[in-house]
Design an enzyme around this catalytic site. Sequence first.
Site, short mmCIF file in Angstrom:
data_model
loop_
_atom_site.label_atom_id
_atom_site.label_comp_id
_atom_site.label_asym_id
_atom_site.label_seq_id
_atom_site.Cartn_x
_atom_site.Cartn_y
_atom_site.Cartn_z
N TYR A 144 -1.33 -0.32 11.12
CA TYR A 144 -1.55 -1.00 9.77
C TYR A 144 -0.44 -0.73 8.93
O TYR A 144 0.26 -1.77 8.42
CB TYR A 144 -2.89 -0.59 9.27
CG TYR A 144 -2.87 -0.77 7.82
CD1 TYR A 144 -2.94 -2.32 7.40
CD2 TYR A 144 -2.99 -0.02 6.67
CE1 TYR A 144 -3.06 -2.55 6.03
CE2 TYR A 144 -3.24 -0.19 5.25
CZ TYR A 144 -3.15 -1.48 5.07
OH TYR A 144 -3.15 -1.58 3.74
N LYS A 146 2.53 -3.44 7.48
CA LYS A 146 2.74 -3.43 5.80
C LYS A 146 4.30 -3.27 5.37
O LYS A 146 4.83 -3.95 4.64
CB LYS A 146 1.77 -2.63 5.12
CG LYS A 146 0.02 -3.24 5.31
CD LYS A 146 0.04 -4.30 4.61
CE LYS A 146 0.11 -4.45 3.18
NZ LYS A 146 -0.37 -5.88 2.70
N THR A 194 0.94 -1.04 -0.06
CA THR A 194 -0.01 0.09 0.04
C THR A 194 0.91 1.31 0.04
O THR A 194 2.06 1.08 0.39
CB THR A 194 -0.81 0.01 1.16
OG1 THR A 194 -1.47 1.39 1.53
CG2 THR A 194 -0.23 -0.43 2.42
N ASP A 195 0.32 2.31 -0.53
CA ASP A 195 1.18 3.70 -0.65
C ASP A 195 1.10 4.11 1.15
O ASP A 195 2.14 4.96 1.21
CB ASP A 195 0.35 4.64 -1.21
CG ASP A 195 -1.23 5.01 -0.82
OD1 ASP A 195 -1.71 4.11 -0.11
OD2 ASP A 195 -1.72 5.90 -1.40
N GLU A 196 0.48 3.64 1.99
CA GLU A 196 0.25 3.99 3.28
C GLU A 196 1.74 3.66 3.92
O GLU A 196 1.99 4.41 4.86
CB GLU A 196 -0.80 3.39 4.24
CG GLU A 196 -2.01 3.81 3.39
CD GLU A 196 -3.38 3.57 4.37
OE1 GLU A 196 -3.20 3.70 5.46
OE2 GLU A 196 -4.29 3.29 3.70
P1 NAD Z 1 -9.77 -7.09 2.86
O1 NAD Z 1 -9.91 -6.66 4.42
O2 NAD Z 1 -11.00 -6.77 2.33
O3 NAD Z 1 -9.44 -8.67 2.78
C1 NAD Z 1 -8.65 -9.31 3.39
C2 NAD Z 1 -8.75 -10.85 3.36
O4 NAD Z 1 -7.66 -11.48 3.80
C3 NAD Z 1 -9.89 -11.28 3.90
O5 NAD Z 1 -10.66 -12.20 2.99
C4 NAD Z 1 -9.55 -11.93 5.31
O6 NAD Z 1 -10.27 -13.10 5.48
C5 NAD Z 1 -8.03 -12.56 4.66
N1 NAD Z 1 -7.40 -12.83 5.98
C6 NAD Z 1 -6.82 -11.90 6.91
N2 NAD Z 1 -5.93 -12.73 7.81
C7 NAD Z 1 -5.54 -13.80 7.15
C8 NAD Z 1 -4.84 -14.71 7.53
N3 NAD Z 1 -4.24 -14.78 8.50
N4 NAD Z 1 -4.86 -15.89 6.53
C9 NAD Z 1 -5.44 -16.00 5.44
N5 NAD Z 1 -6.41 -14.95 5.13
C10 NAD Z 1 -6.53 -13.87 5.86
O7 NAD Z 1 -8.65 -6.44 2.58
P2 NAD Z 1 -8.66 -5.66 1.00
O8 NAD Z 1 -8.92 -4.21 1.11
O9 NAD Z 1 -9.21 -6.82 -0.10
O10 NAD Z 1 -6.77 -5.63 0.76
C11 NAD Z 1 -6.15 -6.66 0.31
C12 NAD Z 1 -4.50 -6.33 0.38
O11 NAD Z 1 -4.59 -4.95 -0.09
C13 NAD Z 1 -4.32 -6.02 1.79
O12 NAD Z 1 -2.75 -6.67 2.02
C14 NAD Z 1 -4.15 -4.65 1.77
O13 NAD Z 1 -3.04 -4.03 2.76
C15 NAD Z 1 -3.83 -4.24 0.34
N6 NAD Z 1 -4.24 -3.13 -0.08
C16 NAD Z 1 -5.55 -2.43 -0.15
C17 NAD Z 1 -5.74 -0.96 -0.33
C18 NAD Z 1 -7.32 -0.84 -0.33
O14 NAD Z 1 -7.70 0.41 -0.54
N7 NAD Z 1 -8.23 -1.71 0.43
C19 NAD Z 1 -5.17 -0.27 -1.11
C20 NAD Z 1 -3.67 -0.82 -1.17
C21 NAD Z 1 -3.29 -2.00 -0.73
P1 TYD Z 2 -10.52 4.31 4.87
O1 TYD Z 2 -11.39 3.68 4.11
O2 TYD Z 2 -10.33 3.74 6.30
O3 TYD Z 2 -8.86 4.13 4.09
P2 TYD Z 2 -7.42 4.44 4.77
O4 TYD Z 2 -7.38 5.04 6.16
O5 TYD Z 2 -6.63 3.20 4.60
O6 TYD Z 2 -7.12 5.63 3.50
O7 TYD Z 2 -10.43 5.96 4.94
C1 TYD Z 2 -10.37 6.45 3.91
C2 TYD Z 2 -10.42 8.25 4.41
O8 TYD Z 2 -11.50 8.45 4.97
C3 TYD Z 2 -9.43 8.20 5.65
O9 TYD Z 2 -8.86 9.73 5.48
C4 TYD Z 2 -10.27 8.34 6.91
C5 TYD Z 2 -11.44 8.88 6.47
N1 TYD Z 2 -12.81 8.30 7.15
C6 TYD Z 2 -13.65 9.05 7.53
O10 TYD Z 2 -13.62 10.43 7.45
N2 TYD Z 2 -14.65 8.47 8.19
C7 TYD Z 2 -14.87 7.24 8.29
O11 TYD Z 2 -15.96 6.71 8.84
C8 TYD Z 2 -14.04 6.35 7.64
C9 TYD Z 2 -14.28 4.86 7.59
C10 TYD Z 2 -12.84 6.90 7.24
#
Ligand code: NAD
Ligand code: TYD
Length: 351
Positions: free
Chosen positions: A165, A169, A140-142
Amino acid sequence: MKNILVTGGAGFIGSNFVRYALSLGRDIRIINMDALTYAGNLENLEGIAEGSHYRFVKGDITDADAVDRLFEEEAIDTVVNFAAESHVDRSIVDPQCFLKTNVLGTQVLLDCAKKHWKLFPNDKYSRDYKEGVRFLQVSTDEVYGALGKTGRFTETTPLSPNSPYSASKASADLFVRAYHETFGLPVNITRCSNNYGPYQFPEKLIPLMLNNCIQGKPLPVYGDGMQIRDWLHVSDHCKGIFAVLEKGRGGEIYNIGGNNEKANIEIVKLIIEACGGDEGLITYVKDRPGHDRRYAIDNTKISTELGWAPEYSFGQGIAETVKWYLDHKEWTANIVNGDYMNYYGKMYGDA
Ligand code: NAD
Ligand code: TYD
């Protein structure tokens, strides 16, 4: 036939990736290992049939024996590691499970890959691997921390994570790097910006606001709502990951981003407009501790090297996403009817 271990494939991005990869009609088999935590949902995979191209295995990536067995049984040659605890707010309440899954789980996967892919596993100096193997860490970019008003993250921006988090990562990324440098394991890391689209768990900004808006509930905006994220449609992220798998140079990091910066409050207002909601629902609540102010990705490397570019405009993506959630109210209701309300109550109180 490529045998791809997708971890976390029952979550938001993982399930979109499984669908996308299978839709390409390539000679691949996907083995989806997911622990089905609160965020894992088999409904996200409805319609995907088990068979020669797909198998689901309930399992935890921190369980070395289970992962090892899968590598053996399925002759895994590719890993795409999505499995993670993924929500910043939860990491503030309970950091330890982030350390366990995101760091230890990644290291377990790396170790199994090394063991099964090395041509001479007992020779610690050997850097020879089977042909065509690849470990892709979805990051992630975070991990780069927060930006000020200007600038964008490149692949060489120093890591400076601010939440438990993003710290977990970043730590996982460093293990991936170390396995490449020390053992020569063929790896890639992708670092993507905020995703949106179908099947996103409604604890994240866009589906949470959508769900609340549809129900006429308050829309909890943290702080002043002027934090900026760079939003990318999940299908563009999946295509970027696939491009890196196919054409990425070994050992390289690729940032993936949408060139699409939006302040949170803009997103919330867009959602209100799309759902025909009421701006009076906007409720400013106490800010998230350590809240990163701005993220923005420079995606020059992946676009020039691999020819990837986002296909969705934000307007089209958000319109389709709103429609998807409106057409799939039952999907959200099934989640909201479970432990979600306990989480919501603890997190937001009456807001
Ligand atoms: P999500 O929380 O929707 O899904 C995570 C999945 O991992 C779930 O199905 C969960 O059951 C599974 N999981 C958790 N712990 C586990 C374990 N110990 N063993 C096996 N499975 C396990 O997450 P997401 O939003 O789909 O993100 C997926 C990946 O992409 C993550 O690694 C996250 O850091 C990365 N990512 C997410 C975003 C975003 O905007 N959502 C952006 C950049 C990167
Ligand atoms: P989020 O979807 O949790 O992603 P991330 O924190 O990984 O970027 O949140 C996106 C942005 O929205 C973040 O700046 C936090 C804000 N946010 C709110 O203002 N209210 C909310 O209830 C949530 C869940 C997020």
